[in-house]
Design an enzyme around this catalytic site. Structure first.
Site, PDB file in Angstrom:
ATOM      1  N   ARG A 236      -1.363 -12.162  -6.009  1.00  0.00           N
ATOM      2  CA  ARG A 236      -2.560 -11.245  -5.946  1.00  0.00           C
ATOM      3  C   ARG A 236      -3.085 -11.039  -7.218  1.00  0.00           C
ATOM      4  O   ARG A 236      -2.040 -10.650  -8.102  1.00  0.00           O
ATOM      5  CB  ARG A 236      -2.090 -10.084  -4.959  1.00  0.00           C
ATOM      6  N   GLU A 265     -12.082  -8.412  -6.324  1.00  0.00           N
ATOM      7  CA  GLU A 265     -12.661  -9.501  -6.012  1.00  0.00           C
ATOM      8  C   GLU A 265     -14.108  -9.361  -5.108  1.00  0.00           C
ATOM      9  O   GLU A 265     -14.001  -8.022  -4.432  1.00  0.00           O
ATOM     10  CB  GLU A 265     -11.752 -10.340  -5.096  1.00  0.00           C
ATOM     11  N   HIS A 284     -10.569 -17.351  -5.084  1.00  0.00           N
ATOM     12  CA  HIS A 284      -9.578 -17.198  -3.853  1.00  0.00           C
ATOM     13  C   HIS A 284      -9.583 -18.344  -2.855  1.00  0.00           C
ATOM     14  O   HIS A 284      -9.925 -17.993  -1.772  1.00  0.00           O
ATOM     15  CB  HIS A 284     -10.003 -15.722  -3.441  1.00  0.00           C
TER      16      HIS A 284
END
Ligand code: NAP
Length: 319
Positions: A236, A265, A284
């Site tokens: 993360r 993000e 991601h």
């Protein structure tokens, strides 16, 4: 009467039908308490299925009949698990089905950044390949180097498998638990974070985001890494202090980074990370293959049906 389920991501048709046979689906684009329609639906919902969003105590308080939350992910740092548990609400997630795909992504980032693949591919597109290449285009070997894996869980083990058997790499790892089967299978060594940072050529993060792992990698930790080492993060974003990472890259304290996850993000297009040639940043995509995203959605649908029918066999985080 069928239970009401709030769905906040698209499902493949076959899986939508499977869920619709069991539940009365109310679909929304996002989890937004700003909408009256969403709030009134949530007030009657038994289940929730989707990925991301902020499921905190305030959100949970607006859902008095909620029995299960099914996240289409393995990570659940966006969910207040204690608040769910207090209300006896099951949190279901999708481990295992995405493990190999995320490990592939991490190995891809290792190769991309060390062999400078995106940068040099871009050079060709710009017409810069005019004659034989010169040493300033050389990359760094991956095989036989040392990979340090922070977090030896499902993904960490799948990464160690690839690195050890595919690339003859030495494996160091740091996690709360020492795993003898990992030590034996991959000739791996369990060590402190400090030792891992000092000795690894590739520092790979496969940790969940928790209060303990938040900013685990900061200025001090980057200063312990070798100047020719690379950071790879697919855990993360907030496990890494992004400003400290940018500083370490600018000061050449480390050689580069391969990043799938970011503190915020989507990553801002003005992030300095995007102007650095020695950074490979991807949006991601850890689990983002057609096969794996289907398997995750299927797992999440099955998880929700199991939880709402009180037939849970696996994949429950809190009970
Ligand atoms: P997992 O099997 O639960 O593994 C997590 C590992 O982290 C375990 O080895 C655990 O230690 C270790 N750990 C946790 N807290 C720690 C701490 N404070 N200090 C040291 N080690 C710690 O989970 P997984 O399936 O491998 O997934 C890991 C994470 O990857 C997820 O939580 C998610 O955030 C991320 N992820 C990202 C993507 C992506 O698209 N980029 C996709 C999937 C998952 P123990 O072994 O001692 O428990």
């Amino acid at each position: 009467m069928k239970p009401i389920v709030v769905l906040y991501q698209d499902l493949p048709e076959k899986l939508y039908k499977k869920l619709a046979d069991f539940a009365d689906i109310k679909q929304f684009k996002t989890l937004s308490l700003d909408s009256n329609d969403f709030r009134s639906t949530l007030a009657n919902a038994s289940g929730l299925l989707g990925a991301g969003g902020n499921i905190d105590e305030n959100f949970i308080n607006q859902a008095p009949h909620l029995k299960a939350v099914s996240t289409v992910s393995v990570g659940y740092d966006n969910v207040d698990v204690n608040a769910l548990t207090k209300r006896n609400i099951k949190l279901m997630h999708t481990p295992t089905v995405l493990t190999d795909t995320v490990a592939d992504t991490m190995m891809g980032l290792v190769l991309a950044v060390a062999r400078r693949i995106p940068e040099l591919a871009d050079n060709i597109k710009q017409g810069l390949w005019i004659k034989g290449i010169t040493p300033d285009w050389y990359g760094t070997d991956v095989h036989h180097k040392t990979m340090g894996i922070i977090g030896m869980g499902r993904i960490g083990k799948a990464l160690a498998q690839r690195a050890h058997f595919g690339f003859n790499m030495n494996i160091l790892y740091h996690s709360r638990t020492e795993y003898t089967e990992v030590n034996d299978k991959f000739t791996a060594k369990h060590c402190t974070l400090e030792t891992l940072l000092q000795q690894s050529d590739f520092v790979c993060i496969t940790l969940p985001l928790t209060p303990e792992t938040h900013h685990l990698m900061g200025q001090k930790q980057f200063s312990m890494m070798k100047p020719d080492a690379y950071l790879i993060n697919a855990g993360r974003g907030a496990v890494v202090d992004e400003l400290a990472l940018i500083h370490a890259l600018e000061q050449k304290e480390i050689a580069g980074a391969g990043l799938d996850v970011f503190e915020k993000e989507p990553l801002s297009s003005s992030s300095p990370l995007l102007t650095m040639k020695n950074v490979v940043a991807v949006p991601h995509i850890g689990s983002a293959t057609k096969e794996t995203r289907y398997a995750m959605a299927e797992c999440a649908v099955d998880n929700l049906i199991a939880a709402l029918s009180d037939h849970i066999k696996e994949n429950c985080v809190n009970f």
